[in-house]
Design an enzyme around this catalytic site. Structure first.
Site, PDB file in Angstrom:
ATOM      1  N   HIS A  68      96.635  52.598 150.281  1.00  0.00           N
ATOM      2  CA  HIS A  68      97.675  52.012 149.432  1.00  0.00           C
ATOM      3  C   HIS A  68      97.083  51.650 148.074  1.00  0.00           C
ATOM      4  CE1 HIS A  68     100.118  50.573 153.190  1.00  0.00           C
ATOM      5  NE2 HIS A  68     100.291  51.844 152.920  1.00  0.00           N
ATOM      6  N   SER A 101      94.847  49.949 153.916  1.00  0.00           N
ATOM      7  CA  SER A 101      95.498  49.131 152.899  1.00  0.00           C
ATOM      8  C   SER A 101      94.532  48.029 152.480  1.00  0.00           C
ATOM      9  CB  SER A 101      96.822  48.573 153.431  1.00  0.00           C
ATOM     10  OG  SER A 101      97.557  47.953 152.396  1.00  0.00           O
ATOM     11  N   THR A 102      94.994  46.784 152.359  1.00  0.00           N
ATOM     12  CA  THR A 102      94.118  45.700 151.905  1.00  0.00           C
ATOM     13  C   THR A 102      92.895  45.566 152.810  1.00  0.00           C
ATOM     14  OG1 THR A 102      96.061  44.504 151.113  1.00  0.00           O
ATOM     15  CG2 THR A 102      94.023  43.245 151.342  1.00  0.00           C
ATOM     16  N   ASP A 151     102.366  49.833 158.437  1.00  0.00           N
ATOM     17  CA  ASP A 151     102.373  51.231 158.013  1.00  0.00           C
ATOM     18  C   ASP A 151     101.272  51.963 158.774  1.00  0.00           C
ATOM     19  OD1 ASP A 151     103.061  53.527 156.635  1.00  0.00           O
ATOM     20  OD2 ASP A 151     101.855  53.049 154.870  1.00  0.00           O
ATOM     21  N   MET A 185      97.545  44.952 155.733  1.00  0.00           N
ATOM     22  CA  MET A 185      98.661  44.110 156.143  1.00  0.00           C
ATOM     23  C   MET A 185      99.830  44.976 156.616  1.00  0.00           C
ATOM     24  SD  MET A 185      98.843  41.153 153.214  1.00  0.00           S
ATOM     25  CE  MET A 185      98.322  42.136 151.807  1.00  0.00           C
TER      26      MET A 185
END
Length: 361
Positions: A191, A164-165, A288, A285
């Site tokens: 993501h 993700s991020t 998940d 973050m």
């Protein structure tokens, strides 16, 4: 002390809207605004904010040019504000690889009167970016890790990488380090909000990698030596096993901020591949991927997690704290760990075979 933020946008109206959203949160203080890139660099040098929001499309210096000046002259964590278009997606991906921490999509283009619709995401990205250590950004900008030489074997494994991020930047250091004769398929679940961004990422990686990158499609048979990117804004799982061949199932996500879902993808790989599933969790973050890594570990597969070298240590920490990580490694060692999974002489614990459930690749 509140998080100090500089808001950079060429529109006075957007500067006001963004500042109002940020200032409403008691943890954040907008210390100033800037109307263009040159003013942004000057004010960052003077005010030294914890984070800056950076508009992508500005006259003279666009967001990417401004970001490069910021990282060279006064390194500061930045969150990009991007519009929904192929051009914006391309530049946003470039910004992330030039040092930006994250990005937020403006709901309706450059002049988004409804920017309030992404308030929660904007606040989340700014708070996360403000905590990122600059040395981590500098490490990601370094050249890709050196690949050790291994004797590869034919392996009925499927790899699934969740990020993700901050993870996109790490992917840019891992995937180019994998050899062209890598003997297994790799699924990447990053993501991303829409297909523009996934397509841009695939194009960029194809320029830098020996392996072939593509956006996954429903009902295609996945093949060894290819990397399949889960489409942005959609969930991707592996379909049921038929004639020992595996196909992706792509389903549109509704009212779900975490898309594509890492958990869904990993759980489907674990169900089909059992001990031949390998899960990797990178920066991001939240949590998940935690349940997906649990599924892989419980069926005898292997799990690899990025350590605190992650820009955002949320998702990796969630897996580690739950006890689902076999190996916790810096970004520079993950490519070699992936290669070891399909190398001659690997610990037999990870060389199990389930001939009924292993896909034909």
């Amino acid at each position: 002390m509140p998080i100090k933020v500089l808001v950079v946008d060429d529109s006075l109206f957007m500067r006001t809207l963004i500042s109002d959203i940020l200032n409403y949160d008691p943890e954040i203080e907008v210390v100033d605004t800037a109307k263009d890139g040159k003013e942004a660099v000057s004010k960052i040098t003077k005010l030294k904010p914890d984070c800056a929001t950076l508009d992508l499309m500005m006259p003279e210096w666009d967001g990417l040019t401004t970001l490069k000046h910021i990282m060279a002259e006064c390194p500061t964590p930045c969150v990009i504000l991007s519009a929904h278009s192929k051009k914006d997606a391309d530049i946003t991906i470039d910004c992330l690889n030039a040092g930006a921490v994250g990005f937020v999509l403006k709901p309706s283009g450059e002049l988004s009167l409804n920017i309030e619709n992404v308030k929660h995401q904007l606040l989340k990205e700014v708070k996360a970016a403000s905590k990122v250590e600059l040395k981590k950004i500098e490490l990601l900008a370094a050249k890709k890790p050196k690949r050790r030489e291994y004797k590869l074997v034919r392996a009925n494994k499927i790899f699934v990488i969740g990020a993700s991020t901050g993870g996109l930047q790490t992917l840019e250091s891992i995937l180019p380090s994998l050899p062209a004769d890598f003997p297994s398929p790799i699924i990447v679940v990053q993501h991303l909000p829409n297909m523009f961004f996934t397509g841009s990422l695939a194009e960029r990686l194809n320029r830098d990698c020996e392996l072939t990158m593509k956006v996954a499609e429903s009902n295609e048979i996945i093949q060894a030596g290819k990397v399949y990117l889960a489409p942005g804004g959609f969930h991707m799982t592996l379909g049921s096993l038929s004639n020992r061949e595996v196909t992706p199932c792509i389903n549109e996500a509704k009212n779900d901020s975490l898309t594509p879902s890492i958990d869904l993808a990993m759980e489907s790989v674990a169900k089909i591949c059992r001990a031949n599933a390998v899960g990797v969790i990178l920066s991001g973050m939240g949590y998940d991927g935690r349940q997906g890594m649990k599924a892989i570990k419980e069926c005898g597969g292997r799990t690899i997690v990025q350590d605190e070298s992650s820009l955002i240590f949320g998702m990796p920490k969630a897996v580690i704290d739950a006890g689902f990580a076999d190996e916790v490694l810096p970004a520079s060692e993950i490519a070699n760990a992936i290669i070891e999974c399909v190398s001659y002489g690997r610990d037999t614990k990870y060389e199990q075979r389930d001939t009924k459930l292993c896909p034909k690749i």
